[in-house]
Design an enzyme around this catalytic site. Structure first.
Site, PDB file in Angstrom:
ATOM      1  N   CYS A 140       0.806  -1.217   0.000  1.00  0.00           N
ATOM      2  CA  CYS A 140       0.000   0.000   0.000  1.00  0.00           C
ATOM      3  C   CYS A 140       0.838   1.265   0.000  1.00  0.00           C
ATOM      4  O   CYS A 140       0.319   2.358  -0.007  1.00  0.00           O
ATOM      5  CB  CYS A 140      -0.866   0.031   1.250  1.00  0.00           C
ATOM      6  SG  CYS A 140       0.111   0.202   2.760  1.00  0.00           S
ATOM      7  N   GLY A 144      14.733   7.970   4.938  1.00  0.00           N
ATOM      8  CA  GLY A 144      15.051   6.692   4.335  1.00  0.00           C
ATOM      9  C   GLY A 144      15.473   5.643   5.346  1.00  0.00           C
ATOM     10  O   GLY A 144      15.510   4.477   5.044  1.00  0.00           O
ATOM     11  N   ASP A 185       4.181   3.050  11.632  1.00  0.00           N
ATOM     12  CA  ASP A 185       3.834   2.317  10.431  1.00  0.00           C
ATOM     13  C   ASP A 185       2.378   1.887  10.521  1.00  0.00           C
ATOM     14  O   ASP A 185       1.892   1.581  11.601  1.00  0.00           O
ATOM     15  CB  ASP A 185       4.724   1.075  10.309  1.00  0.00           C
ATOM     16  CG  ASP A 185       4.981   0.715   8.849  1.00  0.00           C
ATOM     17  OD1 ASP A 185       4.200   1.149   7.993  1.00  0.00           O
ATOM     18  OD2 ASP A 185       5.951   0.006   8.586  1.00  0.00           O
ATOM     19  N   ASP A 203      11.201  -1.688  13.097  1.00  0.00           N
ATOM     20  CA  ASP A 203      12.004  -0.495  12.781  1.00  0.00           C
ATOM     21  C   ASP A 203      12.948  -0.129  13.924  1.00  0.00           C
ATOM     22  O   ASP A 203      14.068   0.324  13.690  1.00  0.00           O
ATOM     23  CB  ASP A 203      11.086   0.698  12.481  1.00  0.00           C
ATOM     24  CG  ASP A 203      10.438   0.612  11.108  1.00  0.00           C
ATOM     25  OD1 ASP A 203      11.064   0.085  10.188  1.00  0.00           O
ATOM     26  OD2 ASP A 203       9.303   1.094  10.971  1.00  0.00           O
ATOM     27  N   GLY A 215      -2.209   3.661  24.281  1.00  0.00           N
ATOM     28  CA  GLY A 215      -3.197   4.521  23.651  1.00  0.00           C
ATOM     29  C   GLY A 215      -3.178   4.373  22.157  1.00  0.00           C
ATOM     30  O   GLY A 215      -2.606   3.427  21.627  1.00  0.00           O
ATOM     31  N   GLY A 216      -3.842   5.318  21.488  1.00  0.00           N
ATOM     32  CA  GLY A 216      -3.888   5.249  20.042  1.00  0.00           C
ATOM     33  C   GLY A 216      -4.997   6.096  19.482  1.00  0.00           C
ATOM     34  O   GLY A 216      -5.503   6.998  20.139  1.00  0.00           O
ATOM     35  N   GLN A 217      -5.352   5.797  18.268  1.00  0.00           N
ATOM     36  CA  GLN A 217      -6.437   6.512  17.614  1.00  0.00           C
ATOM     37  C   GLN A 217      -7.212   5.503  16.798  1.00  0.00           C
ATOM     38  O   GLN A 217      -6.633   4.585  16.206  1.00  0.00           O
ATOM     39  CB  GLN A 217      -5.853   7.629  16.724  1.00  0.00           C
ATOM     40  CG  GLN A 217      -6.763   8.126  15.614  1.00  0.00           C
ATOM     41  CD  GLN A 217      -7.880   9.049  16.098  1.00  0.00           C
ATOM     42  OE1 GLN A 217      -8.342   8.968  17.233  1.00  0.00           O
ATOM     43  NE2 GLN A 217      -8.342   9.909  15.240  1.00  0.00           N
ATOM     44  N   ASP A 237      15.302  -3.068   8.092  1.00  0.00           N
ATOM     45  CA  ASP A 237      14.367  -4.184   8.003  1.00  0.00           C
ATOM     46  C   ASP A 237      13.694  -4.181   6.641  1.00  0.00           C
ATOM     47  O   ASP A 237      13.497  -3.146   6.021  1.00  0.00           O
ATOM     48  CB  ASP A 237      13.355  -4.195   9.162  1.00  0.00           C
ATOM     49  CG  ASP A 237      12.408  -3.027   9.119  1.00  0.00           C
ATOM     50  OD1 ASP A 237      12.822  -1.922   8.703  1.00  0.00           O
ATOM     51  OD2 ASP A 237      11.235  -3.200   9.504  1.00  0.00           O
TER      52      ASP A 237
END
Lengths: 398, 398
Positions: A51, A89, A109, A132, A183-185, A287
């Site tokens: 994607c 990069g 990511d 990463d 946490g997060g969204q 990676d």
């Protein structure tokens, strides 16, 4: 932040139930009162790291900003020692902090469902984000955030089954890594999206700046290639027209085995690989994800201080997936090094005399093989795969 | 991480060009060789914070995880002092670190285009993410990551114009906040998505745990309500059927003014508001976003240590938008406190004797008004708006 979920939190939790059991048994929608035809991967038209905005397009978009600003860039100084900001990069940002010598190492990511098992999808998403950090030799993650988009096309029932399973997989993987999701969204979106943010605060000696390759180093890869081919081939079992293209080179059983090997591989943390980078004096790593082995090898090569080039001779590939890729013509470009991987292995530059010991140690600790796949030569900071690389068939674990 | 962009980086950069000029002049697609009909907001079917998973659904999904784990939760200890992990429902995660007394304060947010000006959209997205830090009284952000999804429906040309403008707006806002964007992730997706991750490493005295409200405190709001109403009304100028519903209560000029006030407000940082929380001994705060004034007030009330309730008497609303909301019936629920806001103001609990001075100080420093909108009473940790709240019409700035 919409669910800063300390409910997802528990530093001292044992991994229990679910984990291994669910790995072995394929996800059965009907066991959760969903229709037998339910497939998580249908909630996006693109899969996994396929994607991404193409590498060249991204460079162009980002470079539009660069011209104005590059003249003013300065390296920040801490305790009179320049700490380089690390960026474009590479796998993580490294930001010097106001607090004596510490750095924030951070990465994010997110991507679309690549497997149909929601629990495994959560694990893979988490392992992929953490990878990463591991690529920079960072072995401890201080915090994870989860990024989740629920597909507008899911029924309420589907949502209520699938989302908690994804969350649980994500969280179990974080626990396995010794960190927690705080946490997060979450939003609604046409395509289902899963990802996260991993952050660590550490001393500069805890990460490895990936720019120290020297002529004579060897390149080690810690997971096989072919995850994208395997998840696609697995979907084609239900699609006769597609299946007909590959059925001469592969059986349904082969594909199921490859799919499980891929899931297993994608959900495996690169943490031991990262820890051993310190022990065996790695000169740098990256990676392997959306831009494929060669894309990431080229980026790594471009960042080296010395005039070196990477030459790749061997391609470890999940068993039969090289044949499937060949049968599909130009579609995957697996043997050209362009097939996208999700939560792929670390590609590590090691001193020649350390590489074999590194591979032996990782196999001893984890029961998974790593491979010497190439060498570092004098050159102009590029990477290439030789004309007829040797394909190493990597069988399913069990 | 796909573009860990130190190209987006430059700590010592002056804000130059663009910024103010672009704020005043409406975005003209044709000036960028795009079709006159180009509208950024059409690249998603939901707008701004309206995209969130509903509060009740989210609680249900997350609570499915909670039951297993809550028993095992432990408060981590640092230097023998318990540092609470802060999480669910609040604006940031606060994570105690291995390094002497420091904490990681972190938040993430992303959503869909809410205005048609890509540069302003970038600024708003950045201000919106930072706002979660500011709500915790944190005034310095150590690092930003950018999260971007390019719509699959954009032409190459549109993408090449719009994405760099969004990135530039995001970056300029970060610079204004004294921080830098060092990386992020970009994908393609049906809907255009913009967001970020903000992280700070700080001492515990640099953030304010929002749980100290006492009876007699007053509630202050630092930005007017009505951003969602304004951006919708502005889109309806081009849609006669919609426009007919509101044209009796509002002129096109009114709507354009409201839209600019909303853009201005959404792109303004809550940083001064956060700094003054320390000066005036705030007892806690939250920022008003997707769940509306009342949704966030209720969450804040639920987290208080004392048995208090929040009662809201006044609703400062962008001029004419209360009338527009009323003309649309039940659609926005603005006066009920449920209209989603994007990058809204801080709702702050202040000691009664400090509130007026707080409002005066913020107006002196920024030229923007803040309002005392309610009081803290004895109660059961809930929040409500009184039956007939006073609507304060907030005019456009210029």
């Amino acid at each position: 932040m919409s669910y800063a979920a300390d409910v997802l939190n528990s530093a001292h939790l044992e991994l229990h139930g679910g984990g291994d059991a669910e790995l072995r048994r394929p996800f059965d929608p009907t066991a959760h009162d969903l229709d037998a035809s339910f497939r998580l991967t249908r909630f996006a038209d693109l899969k996994g790291r396929g994607c991404k905005v193409p590498q060249d397009v991204l460079s162009k978009l980002v470079s539009a900003l660069q011209q104005d600003y590059s003249a003013q860039d300065q390296e920040p100084q801490f305790l009179n020692v320049a700490i380089p900001r690390i960026g474009i990069g590479l796998d993580c940002s490294v930001i010097p902090l106001r607090h004596g010598g510490l750095c924030l190492v951070q990465t994010t990511d997110f991507f679309y469902p690549i497997v149909d098992d929601p629990y495994m999808m959560g694990k893979i998403a988490c392992a992929n984000v953490l990878s990463d950090l591991y690529a920079m030799g960072v072995t401890d993650c201080d915090n994870m955030l989860m990024l989740l988009a629920v597909s507008t096309k899911m029924t309420e029932k589907e949502r209520d089954v699938v989302i908690p399973l994804i969350m649980r997989g994500f969280k179990d993987s974080a626990l396995e890594a010794g960190t927690t999701v705080t946490g997060g969204q979450s939003v609604v979106n046409p395509w289902c999206t899963i990802g996260g943010v991993a952050s660590t605060i550490c001393q500069p000696n805890e990460y490895i700046v990936p720019d120290n390759a020297v002529v004579g180093d060897v390149l080690v890869l810690t997971k096989p290639l072919g995850t994208q081919v395997a998840v696609n081939a697995h979907q084609w079992i239900d699609q006769p027209e597609r299946w007909n293209r590959i059925k001469l080179v592969v059986s349904e059983e082969d594909v199921r085995k490859a799919y499980h090997r891929a899931m297993n591989s994608m959900s495996r943390l690169n943490r031991v690989a990262a820890r051993l980078m310190h022990k065996y004096n790695a000169h740098g790593a990256t990676d392997i994800t959306g831009f494929g082995l060669l894309g990431h090898a080229q980026t790594l090569a471009a960042h080296q201080k010395k005039d070196v080039s990477f030459v790749i001779h061997n391609l470890p590939v999940i068993a039969k997936m090289a044949a499937v890729a060949k049968a599909c013509g130009n579609m995957f470009q697996l043997l050209q090094g362009h097939s996208a991987e999700t939560s792929g292995g670390l590609l590590i530059c090691l001193p020649r005399e350390q590489a074999a010991a590194y591979c032996k140690d990782i196999e001893k600790q984890e029961g998974y093989q790593a491979w010497i796949i190439g060498i570092v030569e004098k050159g102009n900071k590029t990477a290439r795969i030789i004309d007829k690389p040797r394909v190493i068939e990597v069988p399913a674990k069990d």
